[in-house]
Design a protein around this motif. Structure first.
Motif, PDB file in Angstrom:
ATOM      1  N   ASP A  73     -25.540  34.742 -58.835  1.00 41.06           N
ATOM      2  CA  ASP A  73     -26.613  35.390 -58.090  1.00 41.06           C
ATOM      3  C   ASP A  73     -26.308  36.880 -57.957  1.00 41.06           C
ATOM      4  O   ASP A  73     -26.079  37.403 -56.865  1.00 41.06           O
ATOM      5  CB  ASP A  73     -26.780  34.737 -56.723  1.00 41.06           C
ATOM      6  CG  ASP A  73     -27.989  35.276 -55.967  1.00 41.06           C
ATOM      7  OD1 ASP A  73     -28.854  35.920 -56.601  1.00 41.06           O
ATOM      8  OD2 ASP A  73     -28.060  35.075 -54.738  1.00 41.06           O
ATOM      9  N   THR A  74     -26.274  37.567 -59.095  1.00 41.08           N
ATOM     10  CA  THR A  74     -25.875  38.970 -59.137  1.00 41.08           C
ATOM     11  C   THR A  74     -26.770  39.735 -60.107  1.00 41.08           C
ATOM     12  O   THR A  74     -27.404  39.151 -60.985  1.00 41.08           O
ATOM     13  CB  THR A  74     -24.414  39.117 -59.616  1.00 41.08           C
ATOM     14  OG1 THR A  74     -24.304  38.549 -60.942  1.00 41.08           O
ATOM     15  CG2 THR A  74     -23.440  38.428 -58.680  1.00 41.08           C
ATOM     16  N   LEU A  75     -26.765  41.059 -59.954  1.00 41.11           N
ATOM     17  CA  LEU A  75     -27.535  41.906 -60.863  1.00 41.11           C
ATOM     18  C   LEU A  75     -26.969  41.858 -62.277  1.00 41.11           C
ATOM     19  O   LEU A  75     -27.716  41.822 -63.256  1.00 41.11           O
ATOM     20  CB  LEU A  75     -27.556  43.344 -60.352  1.00 41.11           C
ATOM     21  CG  LEU A  75     -28.320  44.347 -61.233  1.00 41.11           C
ATOM     22  CD1 LEU A  75     -29.790  43.970 -61.351  1.00 41.11           C
ATOM     23  CD2 LEU A  75     -28.168  45.765 -60.684  1.00 41.11           C
ATOM     24  N   ASP A  76     -25.634  41.859 -62.419  1.00 42.70           N
ATOM     25  CA  ASP A  76     -25.048  41.838 -63.760  1.00 42.70           C
ATOM     26  C   ASP A  76     -25.435  40.569 -64.518  1.00 42.70           C
ATOM     27  O   ASP A  76     -25.677  40.613 -65.724  1.00 42.70           O
ATOM     28  CB  ASP A  76     -23.521  42.022 -63.717  1.00 42.70           C
ATOM     29  CG  ASP A  76     -22.836  41.073 -62.769  1.00 42.70           C
ATOM     30  OD1 ASP A  76     -23.038  41.227 -61.555  1.00 42.70           O
ATOM     31  OD2 ASP A  76     -22.090  40.183 -63.224  1.00 42.70           O
ATOM     32  N   PHE A  77     -25.530  39.443 -63.803  1.00 40.76           N
ATOM     33  CA  PHE A  77     -25.974  38.215 -64.467  1.00 40.76           C
ATOM     34  C   PHE A  77     -27.418  38.360 -64.939  1.00 40.76           C
ATOM     35  O   PHE A  77     -27.751  37.984 -66.072  1.00 40.76           O
ATOM     36  CB  PHE A  77     -25.849  37.019 -63.522  1.00 40.76           C
ATOM     37  CG  PHE A  77     -26.346  35.725 -64.116  1.00 40.76           C
ATOM     38  CD1 PHE A  77     -25.579  35.036 -65.046  1.00 40.76           C
ATOM     39  CD2 PHE A  77     -27.588  35.207 -63.761  1.00 40.76           C
ATOM     40  CE1 PHE A  77     -26.040  33.850 -65.613  1.00 40.76           C
ATOM     41  CE2 PHE A  77     -28.050  34.029 -64.321  1.00 40.76           C
ATOM     42  CZ  PHE A  77     -27.273  33.344 -65.248  1.00 40.76           C
ATOM     43  N   ARG A  78     -28.277  38.911 -64.102  1.00 39.62           N
ATOM     44  CA  ARG A  78     -29.682  39.047 -64.488  1.00 39.62           C
ATOM     45  C   ARG A  78     -29.851  39.976 -65.690  1.00 39.62           C
ATOM     46  O   ARG A  78     -30.706  39.755 -66.549  1.00 39.62           O
ATOM     47  CB  ARG A  78     -30.509  39.540 -63.294  1.00 39.62           C
ATOM     48  CG  ARG A  78     -30.701  38.479 -62.221  1.00 39.62           C
ATOM     49  CD  ARG A  78     -31.793  38.847 -61.251  1.00 39.62           C
ATOM     50  NE  ARG A  78     -31.416  39.948 -60.378  1.00 39.62           N
ATOM     51  CZ  ARG A  78     -30.732  39.804 -59.238  1.00 39.62           C
ATOM     52  NH1 ARG A  78     -30.345  38.589 -58.864  1.00 39.62           N
ATOM     53  NH2 ARG A  78     -30.441  40.840 -58.489  1.00 39.62           N
ATOM     54  N   LEU A  87     -20.692  27.394 -63.504  1.00 37.97           N
ATOM     55  CA  LEU A  87     -20.832  28.662 -62.797  1.00 37.97           C
ATOM     56  C   LEU A  87     -21.821  28.494 -61.652  1.00 37.97           C
ATOM     57  O   LEU A  87     -22.894  27.907 -61.819  1.00 37.97           O
ATOM     58  CB  LEU A  87     -21.296  29.748 -63.767  1.00 37.97           C
ATOM     59  CG  LEU A  87     -20.263  30.077 -64.857  1.00 37.97           C
ATOM     60  CD1 LEU A  87     -20.934  30.636 -66.102  1.00 37.97           C
ATOM     61  CD2 LEU A  87     -19.223  31.051 -64.318  1.00 37.97           C
ATOM     62  N   PHE A  88     -21.477  29.070 -60.499  1.00 37.46           N
ATOM     63  CA  PHE A  88     -22.139  28.727 -59.244  1.00 37.46           C
ATOM     64  C   PHE A  88     -22.801  29.920 -58.569  1.00 37.46           C
ATOM     65  O   PHE A  88     -22.449  31.075 -58.804  1.00 37.46           O
ATOM     66  CB  PHE A  88     -21.113  28.146 -58.267  1.00 37.46           C
ATOM     67  CG  PHE A  88     -20.436  26.897 -58.737  1.00 37.46           C
ATOM     68  CD1 PHE A  88     -20.964  25.656 -58.447  1.00 37.46           C
ATOM     69  CD2 PHE A  88     -19.268  26.967 -59.496  1.00 37.46           C
ATOM     70  CE1 PHE A  88     -20.337  24.498 -58.884  1.00 37.46           C
ATOM     71  CE2 PHE A  88     -18.639  25.809 -59.941  1.00 37.46           C
ATOM     72  CZ  PHE A  88     -19.174  24.572 -59.638  1.00 37.46           C
ATOM     73  N   SER A  89     -23.717  29.601 -57.679  1.00 34.22           N
ATOM     74  CA  SER A  89     -24.239  30.510 -56.662  1.00 34.22           C
ATOM     75  C   SER A  89     -23.819  29.946 -55.302  1.00 34.22           C
ATOM     76  O   SER A  89     -23.233  28.855 -55.225  1.00 34.22           O
ATOM     77  CB  SER A  89     -25.764  30.583 -56.740  1.00 34.22           C
ATOM     78  OG  SER A  89     -26.317  29.304 -56.459  1.00 34.22           O
ATOM     79  N   LYS A  90     -24.124  30.664 -54.237  1.00 28.79           N
ATOM     80  CA  LYS A  90     -23.814  30.142 -52.903  1.00 28.79           C
ATOM     81  C   LYS A  90     -24.488  28.798 -52.670  1.00 28.79           C
ATOM     82  O   LYS A  90     -23.876  27.852 -52.151  1.00 28.79           O
ATOM     83  CB  LYS A  90     -24.270  31.134 -51.826  1.00 28.79           C
ATOM     84  CG  LYS A  90     -23.470  32.418 -51.746  1.00 28.79           C
ATOM     85  CD  LYS A  90     -24.029  33.329 -50.647  1.00 28.79           C
ATOM     86  CE  LYS A  90     -23.259  34.632 -50.569  1.00 28.79           C
ATOM     87  NZ  LYS A  90     -23.812  35.546 -49.534  1.00 28.79           N
ATOM     88  N   SER A  91     -25.750  28.695 -53.064  1.00 28.93           N
ATOM     89  CA  SER A  91     -26.493  27.465 -52.775  1.00 28.93           C
ATOM     90  C   SER A  91     -25.991  26.289 -53.599  1.00 28.93           C
ATOM     91  O   SER A  91     -25.829  25.174 -53.080  1.00 28.93           O
ATOM     92  CB  SER A  91     -27.987  27.678 -53.012  1.00 28.93           C
ATOM     93  OG  SER A  91     -28.242  28.022 -54.360  1.00 28.93           O
ATOM     94  N   SER A  92     -25.709  26.496 -54.880  1.00 25.86           N
ATOM     95  CA  SER A  92     -25.249  25.369 -55.704  1.00 25.86           C
ATOM     96  C   SER A  92     -23.863  24.913 -55.275  1.00 25.86           C
ATOM     97  O   SER A  92     -23.576  23.705 -55.252  1.00 25.86           O
ATOM     98  CB  SER A  92     -25.270  25.735 -57.196  1.00 25.86           C
ATOM     99  OG  SER A  92     -24.415  26.815 -57.478  1.00 25.86           O
ATOM    100  N   LYS A 144     -16.804  28.954 -44.515  1.00 20.85           N
ATOM    101  CA  LYS A 144     -17.149  30.351 -44.755  1.00 20.85           C
ATOM    102  C   LYS A 144     -17.515  30.528 -46.215  1.00 20.85           C
ATOM    103  O   LYS A 144     -16.888  29.933 -47.089  1.00 20.85           O
ATOM    104  CB  LYS A 144     -15.970  31.259 -44.395  1.00 20.85           C
ATOM    105  CG  LYS A 144     -16.284  32.748 -44.413  1.00 20.85           C
ATOM    106  CD  LYS A 144     -15.092  33.559 -43.915  1.00 20.85           C
ATOM    107  CE  LYS A 144     -15.415  35.047 -43.847  1.00 20.85           C
ATOM    108  NZ  LYS A 144     -14.251  35.841 -43.348  1.00 20.85           N
ATOM    109  N   ILE A 145     -18.531  31.351 -46.458  1.00 20.88           N
ATOM    110  CA  ILE A 145     -18.909  31.683 -47.821  1.00 20.88           C
ATOM    111  C   ILE A 145     -19.336  33.149 -47.845  1.00 20.88           C
ATOM    112  O   ILE A 145     -20.122  33.586 -47.018  1.00 20.88           O
ATOM    113  CB  ILE A 145     -20.024  30.742 -48.343  1.00 20.88           C
ATOM    114  CG1 ILE A 145     -20.349  31.037 -49.801  1.00 20.88           C
ATOM    115  CG2 ILE A 145     -21.254  30.790 -47.474  1.00 20.88           C
ATOM    116  CD1 ILE A 145     -21.210  29.951 -50.449  1.00 20.88           C
TER     117      ILE A 145
END
Length: 325
Positions: A218-223, A241-246, A260-261
């Motif tokens: 969930d980052t700009l570099d990924f997009r 590879l994960f995001s906070k939600s996954s 904590k996240i």
């Protein structure tokens, strides 16, 4: 002067993988995906295959599918792999800076551990983090490591560390015997993160915790780079590879509470995205060398750049603390 390790400048020993395995999402256990990227091993050139990254339409997990089999780990992790050779001799100033940064981060993660704690570092590589804990942590802690690479385990043992060779899921260490388990830049590499976390939970004492650092999608570099050259793919070594939600959904499936996240600053995926783009375009080697783990200038610039996104919770790395209640 530090030794400069430039993987792109070496003549690679390219091998064909013995098998590519189709897999399901490790969180949802279903095949409901959208293709995201096609790429290759831009960094170490270990094999000629191209690889597909897909995104689960239910939880958002990004994963490599198909992927190499476990029997091919010795192919895709060559002896020159940076986690087996991250020393002051090889990386000079970069090693010095990262050593200080990681020591501070480790002590933050370890804050509040009881006297005589037992700590396990899973995917310890050559023992970089264990050596930091040995130097800067309390002397009454018991420190152990696990790594699937025999070469990495040997190098860690040569440094005087206690390291188990193998996959954590196969070692069957004593249940409820650790106060803290570290998974630093590890969980993205494993075959099934759910199996790994369930085994880590079994090994934790009641009230113990797991500290995880992994790439953030969930980052700009990924997009910007997600279609092929994003550095976080690390083709073909990063399998999940994960995001906070996954990751929160994965923790819930493993009966672990997210204490904590947060996100952390890291320049590496920015730098390697540009490097992969240059390698893919067959750019001159002198230009490629400006974007690597041996390039202080580009690492410094993108550290400052990623700090901006970290302020908004969109930094390059996820850091999670999971608890066993």
């Amino acid at each position: 002067m530090p030794t400069q390790i430039d993987h792109a400048a070496k003549e690679p020993d390219i091998k064909t993988l013995s098998n590519l395995c189709l897999v399901r999402c490790c969180i949802c256990d279903v095949w409901d995906v959208t293709p995201v990227a096609v790429g290759e091993d831009f960094e170490y050139h270990t094999c000629p295959e191209s690889f597909l990254a897909v995104r689960c339409n239910r939880c958002g997990l990004v994963f490599l599918n198909p992927r190499p089999s476990v029997s091919d780990l010795d192919v895709i992790y060559p002896a020159t792999y940076h986690a087996y050779n991250f020393t002051a001799e090889n990386f000079g100033l970069i090693h010095t800076i990262r050593r200080r940064l990681e020591a501070r981060r480790l002590l933050e993660v370890c804050r509040g551990l009881p006297a005589g704690s037992r700590v396990l570092d899973v995917g310890c590589g050559d023992g970089f983090h264990l050596k930091l804990l040995k130097e800067f942590g309390p002397k009454d802690w018991t420190l152990e490591g696990v790594d699937a690479s025999e070469l990495a385990a040997e190098r860690a043992r040569d440094a005087g560390l206690q390291v188990h060779h193998g996959r954590l899921e196969d070692l069957r260490l004593d249940a409820e015997s650790f106060d803290l388990i570290l998974l630093i830049a590890t969980i993205e590499h494993v075959e099934n993160p759910r199996d790994l976390l369930e085994e880590a939970r079994r090994l934790l004492k009641r009230g113990g915790r797991i500290a995880i650092v992994t790439d953030n999608v969930d980052t700009l570099d990924f997009r910007i780079w997600k279609a092929r050259c994003w550095g976080g793919y690390h083709f073909p070594r990063h399998w999940n590879l994960f995001s906070k939600s996954s990751f929160s959904r994965l923790a819930q499936r493993c009966d672990l509470r997210v204490k904590k996240i947060e996100t952390l600053v890291s320049p590496v995926n920015w730098v390697y995205s540009i490097r992969n783009f240059l390698v893919d375009r067959r750019a001159p080697e002198f230009l490629v060398r400006q974007f690597s783990l041996n390039a202080p200038a580009s690492l410094a610039v993108f550290t400052l750049w990623d700090q901006i996104f970290t302020w908004f919770g969109k930094g390059a790395l996820l850091r999670l603390t999971l608890a066993k209640d």
